[in-house]
Design a protein around this motif. Structure first.
Motif, PDB file in Angstrom:
ATOM      1  N   PRO A 131     123.954  81.485  48.202  1.00 40.95           N
ATOM      2  CA  PRO A 131     124.732  82.663  48.597  1.00 40.95           C
ATOM      3  C   PRO A 131     125.786  83.081  47.577  1.00 40.95           C
ATOM      4  O   PRO A 131     125.950  84.279  47.321  1.00 40.95           O
ATOM      5  CB  PRO A 131     125.354  82.225  49.924  1.00 40.95           C
ATOM      6  CG  PRO A 131     124.350  81.281  50.511  1.00 40.95           C
ATOM      7  CD  PRO A 131     123.830  80.514  49.322  1.00 40.95           C
TER       8      PRO A 131
ATOM      9  N   SER B  81     118.732  85.030  49.239  1.00 38.19           N
ATOM     10  CA  SER B  81     118.311  86.250  49.935  1.00 38.19           C
ATOM     11  C   SER B  81     119.076  86.512  51.220  1.00 38.19           C
ATOM     12  O   SER B  81     119.176  87.658  51.668  1.00 38.19           O
ATOM     13  CB  SER B  81     116.809  86.199  50.233  1.00 38.19           C
ATOM     14  OG  SER B  81     116.501  85.065  51.008  1.00 38.19           O
ATOM     15  N   CYS B  82     119.663  85.467  51.826  1.00 34.45           N
ATOM     16  CA  CYS B  82     120.375  85.652  53.095  1.00 34.45           C
ATOM     17  C   CYS B  82     121.615  86.527  52.945  1.00 34.45           C
ATOM     18  O   CYS B  82     122.154  87.028  53.942  1.00 34.45           O
ATOM     19  CB  CYS B  82     120.761  84.306  53.686  1.00 34.45           C
ATOM     20  SG  CYS B  82     121.705  83.242  52.582  1.00 34.45           S
TER      21      CYS B  82
ATOM     22  N   ASP C 104     120.869  92.500  53.045  1.00 31.47           N
ATOM     23  CA  ASP C 104     120.205  93.104  54.203  1.00 31.47           C
ATOM     24  C   ASP C 104     119.036  93.917  53.662  1.00 31.47           C
ATOM     25  O   ASP C 104     119.137  95.131  53.467  1.00 31.47           O
ATOM     26  CB  ASP C 104     121.184  93.980  54.976  1.00 31.47           C
ATOM     27  CG  ASP C 104     120.549  94.606  56.211  1.00 31.47           C
ATOM     28  OD1 ASP C 104     119.476  94.131  56.633  1.00 31.47           O
ATOM     29  OD2 ASP C 104     121.118  95.576  56.734  1.00 31.47           O
TER      30      ASP C 104
ATOM     31  N   GLU D 220     126.364  79.152  55.487  1.00 33.26           N
ATOM     32  CA  GLU D 220     125.912  80.484  55.066  1.00 33.26           C
ATOM     33  C   GLU D 220     124.411  80.526  54.804  1.00 33.26           C
ATOM     34  O   GLU D 220     123.794  81.590  54.873  1.00 33.26           O
ATOM     35  CB  GLU D 220     126.624  80.900  53.768  1.00 33.26           C
ATOM     36  CG  GLU D 220     128.053  81.323  53.895  1.00 33.26           C
ATOM     37  CD  GLU D 220     128.567  81.869  52.587  1.00 33.26           C
ATOM     38  OE1 GLU D 220     129.006  83.032  52.564  1.00 33.26           O
ATOM     39  OE2 GLU D 220     128.519  81.150  51.571  1.00 33.26           O
TER      40      GLU D 220
ATOM     41  N   ARG E 297     120.529  80.447  54.861  1.00 31.41           N
ATOM     42  CA  ARG E 297     119.445  80.697  55.814  1.00 31.41           C
ATOM     43  C   ARG E 297     118.202  81.057  55.019  1.00 31.41           C
ATOM     44  O   ARG E 297     118.245  81.875  54.102  1.00 31.41           O
ATOM     45  CB  ARG E 297     119.826  81.853  56.748  1.00 31.41           C
ATOM     46  CG  ARG E 297     118.755  82.240  57.751  1.00 31.41           C
ATOM     47  CD  ARG E 297     119.310  83.266  58.738  1.00 31.41           C
ATOM     48  NE  ARG E 297     119.836  84.446  58.052  1.00 31.41           N
ATOM     49  CZ  ARG E 297     119.111  85.525  57.719  1.00 31.41           C
ATOM     50  NH1 ARG E 297     117.809  85.549  58.000  1.00 31.41           N
ATOM     51  NH2 ARG E 297     119.682  86.552  57.134  1.00 31.41           N
TER      52      ARG E 297
ATOM     53  N   VAL F  74     115.143  83.003  54.371  1.00 29.30           N
ATOM     54  CA  VAL F  74     114.671  84.323  54.800  1.00 29.30           C
ATOM     55  C   VAL F  74     113.174  84.424  54.513  1.00 29.30           C
ATOM     56  O   VAL F  74     112.744  84.383  53.358  1.00 29.30           O
ATOM     57  CB  VAL F  74     115.433  85.451  54.080  1.00 29.30           C
ATOM     58  CG1 VAL F  74     114.900  86.813  54.527  1.00 29.30           C
ATOM     59  CG2 VAL F  74     116.932  85.342  54.361  1.00 29.30           C
TER      60      VAL F  74
END
Length: 237
Positions: free
Chosen positions: A42, A76-77, A80, A132, A134, A136
């Motif tokens: 992130p 990528s998390c 959006d 943070e 995740r 994706v």
């Protein structure tokens, strides 16, 4: 960010090799930005976001995964955006999403498989806040090839496999003279590598096209067409 053609930019590899920060591509149009990979965590992805903002680039609409490895997908998390990947990559990400990522799991894996120490120590180094993170999964999946039209720019996605990751793809920015080859011709990751494994220059040679001036790979400076030709010829000797 560095511009290498009219609509193609790159966020270069980080200077500290232990952080395993790959090259990230950006196709920037008037209305949107498409990323080729997205950073290794992130905080890396947020640095890419800031660099895009400084260039007054429009929002990231799409991320294309070149393959599933953590240094190309963990960022990528932050975005959006729609995510595109090949079927094999999607399958690998399904498995990655089941892992309880964090220091405890990574340290356990190092004890169980010491060959994973280098990779897992890099993850521990770069991820500041595991809450943070995740995984994706892709929204759109293709098998062998896919054509994506982005405000008049054509992206040609092609599954190529290779020694580094069986799900590797290339992304050609048609008419811009740029081919993202990522890590496809590299040897396997360290924990899977055998002494005889080397860079697959024959694979890179097969990917050469007269229309391509820049070959953007995942961990180093982009190669010109002349540089690729010279490296492939040297490998044949």
């Amino acid at each position: 960010m560095r511009q290498i053609s009219d609509h193609v930019w790159i966020y270069p590899q980080g200077e500290k090799s232990e952080r395993v920060e790959p090259v990230v591509g950006a196709i920037i149009t008037t209305n949107q930005t498409v990323l080729i990979d997205c950073g290794n965590c992130p905080s890396h992805a947020k640095a890419i976001q800031r660099a895009l903002k400084e260039r007054k680039a429009p929002p990231v609409s799409t991320i294309i995964y070149t393959h599933h490895h953590w240094d190309h997908t963990f960022g990528s998390c932050v975005f959006d955006a729609e995510v595109i990947a090949c079927q094999q990559c999607a399958h690998e990400l399904d498995k990655m999403a089941e892992i309880p990522w964090g220091p405890m799991w990574l340290e356990h894996e190092i004890r169980e498989n010491p060959l994973m120490e280098k990779s897992n120590q890099a993850k521990l180094l770069v991820v500041d806040d595991w809450s943070e993170l995740r995984i994706v999964k892709p929204n759109r999946v293709f098998s062998d090839q896919m054509t994506l039209n982005v405000d008049g720019i054509t992206l040609q996605l092609q599954w190529v496999g290779g020694p580094h990751a069986s799900d590797s793809i290339t992304v050609e920015v048609v008419g811009q003279g740029v081919l993202f080859v990522a890590d496809c011709f590299y040897p396997p990751p360290f924990h899977l590598r055998k002494p005889e494994d080397m860079v697959d220059w024959n694979m890179l040679n097969r990917l050469r096209k007269e229309s391509i001036q820049w070959y953007v790979h995942g961990h180093g400076e982009p190669l010109t067409s002349d540089e690729v030709l010279k490296l492939c010829q040297q490998a044949e000797k």
